[in-house]
Design a protein around this motif. Structure first.
Motif, PDB file in Angstrom:
ATOM      1  N   LEU A  47       0.868  -1.163   0.021  1.00 19.80           N
ATOM      2  CA  LEU A  47       0.040   0.287  -0.093  1.00 19.80           C
ATOM      3  C   LEU A  47       0.883   1.289   0.145  1.00 19.80           C
ATOM      4  O   LEU A  47       0.247   2.338   0.175  1.00 19.80           O
ATOM      5  CB  LEU A  47      -1.044   0.154   1.396  1.00 19.80           C
ATOM      6  CG  LEU A  47      -2.127  -1.040   1.069  1.00 19.80           C
ATOM      7  CD1 LEU A  47      -2.867  -1.197   2.331  1.00 19.80           C
ATOM      8  CD2 LEU A  47      -2.994  -0.929  -0.247  1.00 19.80           C
ATOM      9  N   GLY A  48       2.168   1.117  -0.247  1.00 17.59           N
ATOM     10  CA  GLY A  48       2.970   2.221  -0.510  1.00 17.59           C
ATOM     11  C   GLY A  48       4.022   2.500   0.453  1.00 17.59           C
ATOM     12  O   GLY A  48       4.609   3.594   0.071  1.00 17.59           O
ATOM     13  N   ARG A  49       4.367   1.727   1.163  1.00 20.63           N
ATOM     14  CA  ARG A  49       5.570   2.114   2.150  1.00 20.63           C
ATOM     15  C   ARG A  49       6.882   1.705   1.498  1.00 20.63           C
ATOM     16  O   ARG A  49       7.051   0.599   0.877  1.00 20.63           O
ATOM     17  CB  ARG A  49       5.409   1.344   3.520  1.00 20.63           C
ATOM     18  CG  ARG A  49       6.345   1.500   4.597  1.00 20.63           C
ATOM     19  CD  ARG A  49       5.886   0.874   5.868  1.00 20.63           C
ATOM     20  NE  ARG A  49       7.168   1.209   6.856  1.00 20.63           N
ATOM     21  CZ  ARG A  49       7.088   0.969   8.153  1.00 20.63           C
ATOM     22  NH1 ARG A  49       6.182  -0.065   8.398  1.00 20.63           N
ATOM     23  NH2 ARG A  49       7.754   1.324   8.946  1.00 20.63           N
ATOM     24  N   VAL A 148      -2.845   8.514   1.879  1.00 17.52           N
ATOM     25  CA  VAL A 148      -3.076   7.329   2.502  1.00 17.52           C
ATOM     26  C   VAL A 148      -2.083   6.589   3.295  1.00 17.52           C
ATOM     27  O   VAL A 148      -2.437   5.958   4.154  1.00 17.52           O
ATOM     28  CB  VAL A 148      -3.441   6.247   1.212  1.00 17.52           C
ATOM     29  CG1 VAL A 148      -2.160   5.851   0.557  1.00 17.52           C
ATOM     30  CG2 VAL A 148      -4.239   5.140   1.791  1.00 17.52           C
ATOM     31  N   ARG A 149      -1.052   7.242   3.160  1.00  8.66           N
ATOM     32  CA  ARG A 149       0.201   6.753   4.155  1.00  8.66           C
ATOM     33  C   ARG A 149      -0.250   6.927   5.476  1.00  8.66           C
ATOM     34  O   ARG A 149      -0.190   5.939   6.415  1.00  8.66           O
ATOM     35  CB  ARG A 149       1.526   7.408   3.651  1.00  8.66           C
ATOM     36  CG  ARG A 149       2.557   7.367   4.729  1.00  8.66           C
ATOM     37  CD  ARG A 149       3.790   8.009   4.445  1.00  8.66           C
ATOM     38  NE  ARG A 149       4.563   7.161   3.762  1.00  8.66           N
ATOM     39  CZ  ARG A 149       5.818   7.552   2.963  1.00  8.66           C
ATOM     40  NH1 ARG A 149       6.022   8.774   2.792  1.00  8.66           N
ATOM     41  NH2 ARG A 149       6.475   6.505   2.362  1.00  8.66           N
ATOM     42  N   GLN A 150      -0.819   7.942   5.835  1.00  8.95           N
ATOM     43  CA  GLN A 150      -1.130   8.240   7.223  1.00  8.95           C
ATOM     44  C   GLN A 150      -2.491   7.842   7.604  1.00  8.95           C
ATOM     45  O   GLN A 150      -2.458   7.556   8.829  1.00  8.95           O
ATOM     46  CB  GLN A 150      -1.291   9.875   7.450  1.00  8.95           C
ATOM     47  CG  GLN A 150      -0.003  10.937   7.412  1.00  8.95           C
ATOM     48  CD  GLN A 150       0.355  11.033   5.864  1.00  8.95           C
ATOM     49  OE1 GLN A 150      -0.310  11.130   5.219  1.00  8.95           O
ATOM     50  NE2 GLN A 150       1.835  10.878   5.664  1.00  8.95           N
ATOM     51  N   ALA A 151      -3.421   7.787   6.778  1.00  4.24           N
ATOM     52  CA  ALA A 151      -4.755   6.796   6.981  1.00  4.24           C
ATOM     53  C   ALA A 151      -4.439   5.603   7.470  1.00  4.24           C
ATOM     54  O   ALA A 151      -5.226   4.927   8.166  1.00  4.24           O
ATOM     55  CB  ALA A 151      -5.492   6.973   5.682  1.00  4.24           C
ATOM     56  N   LEU A 152      -3.631   4.822   6.957  1.00  7.06           N
ATOM     57  CA  LEU A 152      -3.210   3.356   7.384  1.00  7.06           C
ATOM     58  C   LEU A 152      -2.827   3.321   8.891  1.00  7.06           C
ATOM     59  O   LEU A 152      -3.096   2.430   9.520  1.00  7.06           O
ATOM     60  CB  LEU A 152      -2.013   2.796   6.550  1.00  7.06           C
ATOM     61  CG  LEU A 152      -2.374   2.605   5.165  1.00  7.06           C
ATOM     62  CD1 LEU A 152      -1.153   2.082   4.398  1.00  7.06           C
ATOM     63  CD2 LEU A 152      -3.597   1.905   4.827  1.00  7.06           C
ATOM     64  N   PHE A 153      -2.492   4.369   9.472  1.00  7.24           N
ATOM     65  CA  PHE A 153      -2.271   4.115  10.842  1.00  7.24           C
ATOM     66  C   PHE A 153      -3.603   4.041  11.765  1.00  7.24           C
ATOM     67  O   PHE A 153      -3.338   3.554  12.726  1.00  7.24           O
ATOM     68  CB  PHE A 153      -1.654   5.741  11.611  1.00  7.24           C
ATOM     69  CG  PHE A 153      -0.427   6.055  10.940  1.00  7.24           C
ATOM     70  CD1 PHE A 153       0.604   4.893  10.676  1.00  7.24           C
ATOM     71  CD2 PHE A 153      -0.116   7.337  10.807  1.00  7.24           C
ATOM     72  CE1 PHE A 153       1.929   5.592  10.177  1.00  7.24           C
ATOM     73  CE2 PHE A 153       1.188   7.657  10.243  1.00  7.24           C
ATOM     74  CZ  PHE A 153       2.143   6.777   9.976  1.00  7.24           C
ATOM     75  N   ARG A 171       1.718   1.793  14.803  1.00 12.83           N
ATOM     76  CA  ARG A 171       2.990   2.559  14.803  1.00 12.83           C
ATOM     77  C   ARG A 171       3.018   3.683  15.567  1.00 12.83           C
ATOM     78  O   ARG A 171       4.289   4.416  15.283  1.00 12.83           O
ATOM     79  CB  ARG A 171       3.524   2.851  13.152  1.00 12.83           C
ATOM     80  CG  ARG A 171       3.550   1.707  12.333  1.00 12.83           C
ATOM     81  CD  ARG A 171       3.901   1.859  10.801  1.00 12.83           C
ATOM     82  NE  ARG A 171       5.147   2.541  10.815  1.00 12.83           N
ATOM     83  CZ  ARG A 171       5.245   3.401   9.561  1.00 12.83           C
ATOM     84  NH1 ARG A 171       4.655   3.274   8.795  1.00 12.83           N
ATOM     85  NH2 ARG A 171       6.420   4.083   9.556  1.00 12.83           N
ATOM     86  N   GLN A 172       2.328   3.868  16.591  1.00 14.24           N
ATOM     87  CA  GLN A 172       2.266   4.846  17.255  1.00 14.24           C
ATOM     88  C   GLN A 172       3.370   5.006  18.016  1.00 14.24           C
ATOM     89  O   GLN A 172       3.896   6.139  18.359  1.00 14.24           O
ATOM     90  CB  GLN A 172       1.002   5.043  18.412  1.00 14.24           C
ATOM     91  CG  GLN A 172       1.067   6.253  19.308  1.00 14.24           C
ATOM     92  CD  GLN A 172      -0.284   6.022  20.066  1.00 14.24           C
ATOM     93  OE1 GLN A 172      -1.188   5.139  19.862  1.00 14.24           O
ATOM     94  NE2 GLN A 172      -0.181   6.655  21.274  1.00 14.24           N
ATOM     95  N   ALA A 173       4.250   4.106  18.464  1.00 14.05           N
ATOM     96  CA  ALA A 173       5.572   4.008  19.354  1.00 14.05           C
ATOM     97  C   ALA A 173       6.825   4.425  18.661  1.00 14.05           C
ATOM     98  O   ALA A 173       7.822   4.838  19.132  1.00 14.05           O
ATOM     99  CB  ALA A 173       5.349   2.465  19.918  1.00 14.05           C
ATOM    100  N   GLU A 174       6.475   4.454  17.078  1.00 20.35           N
ATOM    101  CA  GLU A 174       7.753   4.778  16.367  1.00 20.35           C
ATOM    102  C   GLU A 174       8.086   6.224  16.539  1.00 20.35           C
ATOM    103  O   GLU A 174       7.145   7.016  16.730  1.00 20.35           O
ATOM    104  CB  GLU A 174       7.498   4.335  14.893  1.00 20.35           C
ATOM    105  CG  GLU A 174       7.543   2.991  14.661  1.00 20.35           C
ATOM    106  CD  GLU A 174       7.150   2.523  13.290  1.00 20.35           C
ATOM    107  OE1 GLU A 174       7.594   3.384  12.284  1.00 20.35           O
ATOM    108  OE2 GLU A 174       6.432   1.601  12.976  1.00 20.35           O
ATOM    109  N   ARG A 175       9.422   6.742  16.118  1.00 19.90           N
ATOM    110  CA  ARG A 175       9.830   8.032  16.318  1.00 19.90           C
ATOM    111  C   ARG A 175       9.015   8.866  15.364  1.00 19.90           C
ATOM    112  O   ARG A 175       8.639   8.260  14.240  1.00 19.90           O
ATOM    113  CB  ARG A 175      11.263   8.052  16.043  1.00 19.90           C
ATOM    114  CG  ARG A 175      11.933   9.288  16.124  1.00 19.90           C
ATOM    115  CD  ARG A 175      13.359   9.423  16.092  1.00 19.90           C
ATOM    116  NE  ARG A 175      13.857  10.770  16.041  1.00 19.90           N
ATOM    117  CZ  ARG A 175      14.942  10.820  15.560  1.00 19.90           C
ATOM    118  NH1 ARG A 175      15.912   9.777  14.937  1.00 19.90           N
ATOM    119  NH2 ARG A 175      15.575  12.117  15.250  1.00 19.90           N
TER     120      ARG A 175
END
Length: 195
Positions: A47-49, A148-153, A171-175
């Protein structure tokens, strides 16, 4: 947007599929070390990562391509990504079509796009408006385009995130992801406009 299917092509062209139930919450269960966590990594990659998080091992050693098929109200989008040779890549194959669109045969796989095309295609269909989030003055963070990159969170959760008392989003814990979530959540909730 709903996941219809996700899969892996072997180096010899065989394909393994995971098919999802439409209009329902899909929860993956099973024994440890059977590839459940890799499914989320494959979905994010397709999905684009750009950064590859698919664990090294049986899947990454035998895979040649990965794919995900997503469905929208009026059409489907097929995204295939070659197994990367390094820690990041932007190469992709994107194909759009009707509800009869399915995963291609191994011979049909070819790079015809990059992750910018993947994100633009999905963001447009999701109705994500094009705008840039500027960090507060004095911040060392870079500006970024909402997609969409942020929507996937807000769409995925790994086993560890579900079990955590301190995490709500993927992925909330990632820097820097925590701040990105803080900056984009009002938009995705409909509480703020791009302005």
């Amino acid at each position: 947007m709903q996941l219809v299917a996700l899969g892996v092509y072997s180096r010899s062209g065989e394909r393994r599929d995971v098919v999802f139930k439409q209009g329902a919450l899909n929860i993956l269960t099973g024994k440890s070390k059977t590839g459940k966590s890799a499914i989320l990594d494959i979905a994010e990659y397709c999905l684009g990562r750009d950064t590859v998080t698919i664990p090294t091992g049986v899947i990454s050693n035998t895979a040649s391509w990965y794919y995900v098929l997503v469905q929208f109200t009026n059409d489907r989008v097929l995204i295939c990504r070659p197994n990367p040779e390094s820690a990041s890549t932007s190469r992709a194959m994107v194909k759009t079509g009707g509800f009869d669109l399915v995963a291609p045969s191994y011979d049909e796989l070819e790079v015809n796009a990059d992750t910018d095309v993947v994100r633009d295609t999905l963001s447009e269909r999701l109705g994500v408006e094009t705008f840039t989030v500027e960090p507060e003055s004095g911040s060392l963070r870079a500006s970024f385009d909402v997609s969409v990159r942020q929507a996937l969170f807000y769409c995925f959760q790994s086993q560890g995130e579900i079990a955590s008392r301190d995490l709500l989003f993927h992925r909330q814990a990632e820097r820097d992801i925590f701040t990105t979530i803080r900056d984009t959540l009002p938009y995705f909730l409909g509480a703020a406009t791009p302005e």
